[in-house]
Write an enzyme that holds these catalytic residues in place. Structure first.
Site, short mmCIF file in Angstrom:
data_model
loop_
_atom_site.label_atom_id
_atom_site.label_comp_id
_atom_site.label_asym_id
_atom_site.label_seq_id
_atom_site.Cartn_x
_atom_site.Cartn_y
_atom_site.Cartn_z
N PRO A 84 0.85 -1.20 0.00
CG PRO A 84 -0.56 -1.47 1.83
CD PRO A 84 0.67 -2.02 1.20
CD GLU A 85 2.64 3.01 -4.54
OE1 GLU A 85 2.79 4.19 -4.90
OE2 GLU A 85 2.70 2.05 -5.32
CG HIS A 142 -2.67 -15.17 6.29
ND1 HIS A 142 -1.47 -15.77 5.97
CD2 HIS A 142 -3.57 -15.62 5.38
CE1 HIS A 142 -1.65 -16.54 4.90
NE2 HIS A 142 -2.92 -16.46 4.54
NE ARG A 144 6.53 -11.78 0.57
CZ ARG A 144 7.22 -11.23 -0.43
NH1 ARG A 144 6.62 -10.44 -1.28
NH2 ARG A 144 8.50 -11.47 -0.55
#
Ligand SMILES: [Zn+2]
Length: 297
Positions: free
Chosen positions: A2-3, A116, A134
């Protein structure tokens, strides 16, 4: 990853839901996430205990954003610094209402917590889950601002692109002093904060400059076009909810709409929207970079 626009939308969504709520308890299933910020880091039980001790019982007073980081501030001091990195996600559930933001993890829609889920915050009215595929993301507790300042976390982060500090004169001067490729400079965060692969490529396209150019070689007009392109694109992306591109989802369960407006990102090999030439896709600093050889100089 995400930016800026996606993190900003997540911040706005979380603000509406969790500000004013008390953190009743915290479960840290992956101590690695609260133990440091490097990509390679050891799990620390001591850090996890500090994290839990620091935020349990605190009331969330506000959430700020700096570059792609979120900063949760607590009443009576203390703060939580969060970076979602490649694949972090927040899901907040209150009764039947469920909202999420960050990397879209389909499993989170049917199962919470899931494999997760690494941190669970029980709030006064609902539950906030931090999920990360990750596990490169991090959540760090600091007892006050000066403790965060001491880490130098933001020392190499440049001005916010939509702030008053980010002036045209500053940007032109900063590019003039850089001998690296433009794309690396934009991704590097030190000249301007918050840009990632999507918005760096889109801004270069809109400005008509190739991401492979040496930053200092940009003429003043080119730097000026890039400056305004960055501001315009980020503003528009925030308004439309950011880009989803299978990596980002908004807190109100909608996907970001800006992806529909991408002109080069993810379009390598497709025709340029301006001139029809086939868009070129290369790898620069390990990242896919797309541009038009016809429209960008
Ligand atoms: Zn073109």
């Amino acid at each position: 990853m995400p930016e800026l626009p996606e993190v900003e939308n997540l911040r706005l969504g979380l603000m509406r839901k969790i500000v004013g709520q008390k953190i009743k308890s915290v479960k840290v299933l992956a101590p690695k996430l609260v133990s440091g910020s490097g990509n390679i880091r050891a799990s620390s039980r001591v850090k996890a205990a500090e994290f839990i001790g620091g935020i349990t019982g605190k009331v969330i007073e506000g959430i700020e954003r700096r570059a792609k980081n979120l900063i949760f501030r607590f009443k009576n001091g203390g703060l939580l610094l969060v970076h979602l990195k490649m694949s972090g996600q927040f899901v907040y559930r209150e009764g039947k209402k469920m909202v999420e933001g960050g990397h879209p993890i389909e499993l989170s829609r049917s199962e919470l917590p899931n494999k997760h889920t690494h941190i669970i915050f029980e709030l006064s009215r609902g539950t906030l889950y931090y999920n990360d595929i990750r596990t490169f993301g991090y959540l760090l507790y600091f007892k006050n601002q000066s403790a965060l300042d001491k880490t130098g976390h933001f020392k190499d982060v440049g001005p916010e692109p939509l702030s008053r500090e980010f002036t045209l004169e500053y940007f032109i001067g900063a590019l003039k002093s850089k001998k690296s490729k433009l794309k690396s400079i934009l991704l590097g965060q030190s000249v301007v904060a918050g840009l990632g692969n999507i918005y760096a490529d889109e801004a270069c396209f809109e400005a008509g400059v190739r991401p492979t150019r040496i930053a200092s070689s940009l003429r003043v007009e080119e730097a000026e076009r890039l400056y305004f392109a960055i501001k315009r694109i980020l503003k528009r992306a925030i308004e439309t909810g950011g880009s989803s591109v299978a990596t980002y989802m908004l807190l109100d369960e909608s996907r970001g709409n800006y992806a529909r407006e991408h002109k080069v990102y993810g379009r390598g090999g497709e025709p340029c929207v301006n001139c029809g030439k086939k868009l070129k896709s290369i790898t620069l600093n390990g990242r896919t970079t797309v541009f038009c050889v016809g429209c960008q100089r």
